[in-house]
Enzyme design. Structure first.
Site, PDB file in Angstrom:
ATOM      1  N   GLY A 171       0.562  -1.209  -0.018  1.00 12.61           N
ATOM      2  CA  GLY A 171       0.106  -0.169   0.171  1.00 12.61           C
ATOM      3  C   GLY A 171       0.865   1.110  -0.009  1.00 12.61           C
ATOM      4  CD  GLU A 172       3.745   2.679   3.390  1.00 14.43           C
ATOM      5  OE1 GLU A 172       4.744   3.183   2.663  1.00 14.43           O
ATOM      6  OE2 GLU A 172       4.135   1.993   4.397  1.00 14.43           O
ATOM      7  N   GLY A 173       0.771   3.858  -1.865  1.00 14.74           N
ATOM      8  CA  GLY A 173       1.233   4.179  -2.988  1.00 14.74           C
ATOM      9  C   GLY A 173       2.326   3.768  -3.637  1.00 14.74           C
TER      10      GLY A 173
END
Length: 345
Positions: A311-313
C-alpha cells in the site's frame, strides 16, 4: 460533492499516435508495455508529444470501526504511528518518492488521533474513524461526500500548480476489510473468494474476515446506489481517494492506480462514472487476493508484477519511471525516416 463532467477519452488521435509509435526505429511492438503506456498517455493528453509535469502522490490515512471485529492482527494505533513515519520521511513511499522526484502529500482523513498542527500534514479529517459496518453504515452519506469533496479540492490545487500525473496511497488498519467488502458489493464476488491476508492474517483469520464481511453484506443487502455502497462499507481515506480520482479524470490528468485499497476507491469511482478508467494506468498487480479480481473487473492490464502488498502508493511510485521511459521514447526516439534506417518492406 457536485457531479463532475468526466468524458470518455477521445479516439480522434488514435491513428496518429499509433503511427508515430510504429515508425520509431524498432520492430512493431518491440517496446511492449512501454508502447501501450505511451499510447495511453498520448490519448489522455490528446497529443503525440506527451509531457509529464510535477508528479504527485496523495497518501490518505483513516481508521476503521470494523477493527472491533478483530479483522486485523495489528492494533488501530498503528495508523497514526505510520502517519508519523510518513511525516518523518522513513516509510517506503517516502524513499521511492524521493528517488523519483515525486511530490508526496500526506492527509489525515479520519485517523483516531489528535495530531499537532504540521505543515506537512493535510488536515482533511471528517471524523475519528468510521463506524463498524458490521453493525451500521461506516459513514453517513454526507460524511462520505465531504471526504470526496476534500479529495477533489486537493487535486484541483495540484492541477493549478502544474501537476498532470497523480497517484494515490493509503494507510488504515482494517482497510483491507473495507476494500474487500466494497469489491464484493460492487461486483457480486463472494467474501470467501475476495478475502486475503491483509496485514498478515493466517488462514483462520482470513476465514473470520470473510465471515464478518459476509454478515455485513447481508445486513446491508438492500443498498444499491454507488455512493451509498461507498458510505456503508468504505473508509474516509477510500472516499477521499475516490473523490480525488473523479476530479483528476475530469481535469484530464493521468492517474497511476496503485494496489488493493486504492483500487477499491477506483472501483467506487468507476461505479459512479465508468469513464474514469480511460484516464488510468495500472501500476502493478498486488499480491493481495482481491486485487487480481479488481483488475479483472476493470479489464485492466498492470504494468508491474512484483509481489507487492504494502500500500502507501508504493506501486505507483515504483512504476512512475517506466511511464517516464514511455514518454521519453515517444518524444526522443528517432523514426526510420529521421535516422535514415530502412524500414521493413
Amino acid at each position: 460533492m457536485q457531479e463532475l463532467q468526466i468524458n470518455a477519452v477521445s479516439t480522434e488521435l488514435n491513428k496518429a499516435i499509433q503511427q508515430k509509435i510504429d515508425l520509431k526505429t524498432k520492430p512493431l511492438g518491440a517496446l511492449g508495455m512501454l508502447e501501450k503506456i505511451a499510447f495511453k498517455v498520448c490519448q489522455i493528453q490528446q497529443t503525440t508529444t506527451p509531457q509529464l509535469s510535477k508528479p504527485a502522490i496523495l497518501v490518505c490515512a483513516g481508521d476503521h470501526g470494523i477493527t472491533q471485529e478483530k479483522v486485523s492482527p495489528f492494533p488501530q494505533e498503528v495508523t497514526f504511528q505510520m502517519v508519523m513515519n510518513f511525516l518523518g520521511g522513513g516509510a517506503a513511499i517516502n524513499v521511492f518518492c524521493r528517488q523519483n522526484n515525486i511530490q508526496l502529500l500526506v492527509a489525515d482523513t479520519g485517523v483516531n488521533f489528535d495530531f499537532e498542527a504540521n505543515e506537512q500534514l493535510l488536515d482533511l479529517k471528517v471524523r475519528k474513524g468510521t463506524r463498524n459496518f458490521a453493525v451500521e453504515p461506516a459513514m453517513t452519506r454526507e460524511e462520505c461526500q465531504t471526504a470526496m469533496t476534500n479529495g477533489a479540492k486537493v487535486i484541483e490545487q495540484l492541477h493549478l500548480e502544474g501537476t498532470n500525473i497523480v497517484g494515490f496511497g493509503e494507510m488504515g488498519i482494517g482497510n483491507t476489510t473495507a476494500a474487500t467488502a466494497l469489491l464484493c458489493k460492487y461486483t457480486g464476488i463472494s467474501a470467501n473468494e475476495a478475502s486475503g491476508a491483509g496485514t498478515g492474517l493466517d488462514a483462520e483469520g482470513i476465514l473470520h474476515k470473510a465471515s464478518v464481511i459476509d454478515k455485513a453484506l447481508q445486513l446491508h443487502a438492500e443498498i444499491s446506489h454507488p455512493l451509498d455502497i461507498l458510505a456503508t462499507f468504505g473508509g474516509y481515506e477510500i472516499a477521499t481517494i475516490c473523490g480525488a480520482i473523479l476530479k483528476a479524470a475530469e481535469l484530464n490528468m493521468v492517474i497511476l492506480s496503485d494496489g488493493f485499497i486504492a483500487t477499491s476507491a477506483l472501483i467506487a469511482a468507476h461505479a459512479i462514472n465508468p469513464n474514469v478508467t480511460d484516464y488510468c494506468l495500472f501500476a502493478h498487480e498486488s499480491n493481495e487476493q482481491g486485487h487480481k479480481l479488481m483488475l479483472k473487473h476493470l479489464k485492466a492490464e498492470p504494468i508491474l508484477h512484483l509481489g507487492l502488498r504494502l500500500g502507501e502508493g508504493t506501486g505507483s511510485a515504483v512504476a512512475y519511471p517506466l511511464v517516464q521511459s514511455a514518454v521519453c521514447f515517444m518524444n526522443e526516439m528517432s523514426s526510420f525516416e529521421d535516422a535514415g534506417v530502412s524500414n521493413k518492406e
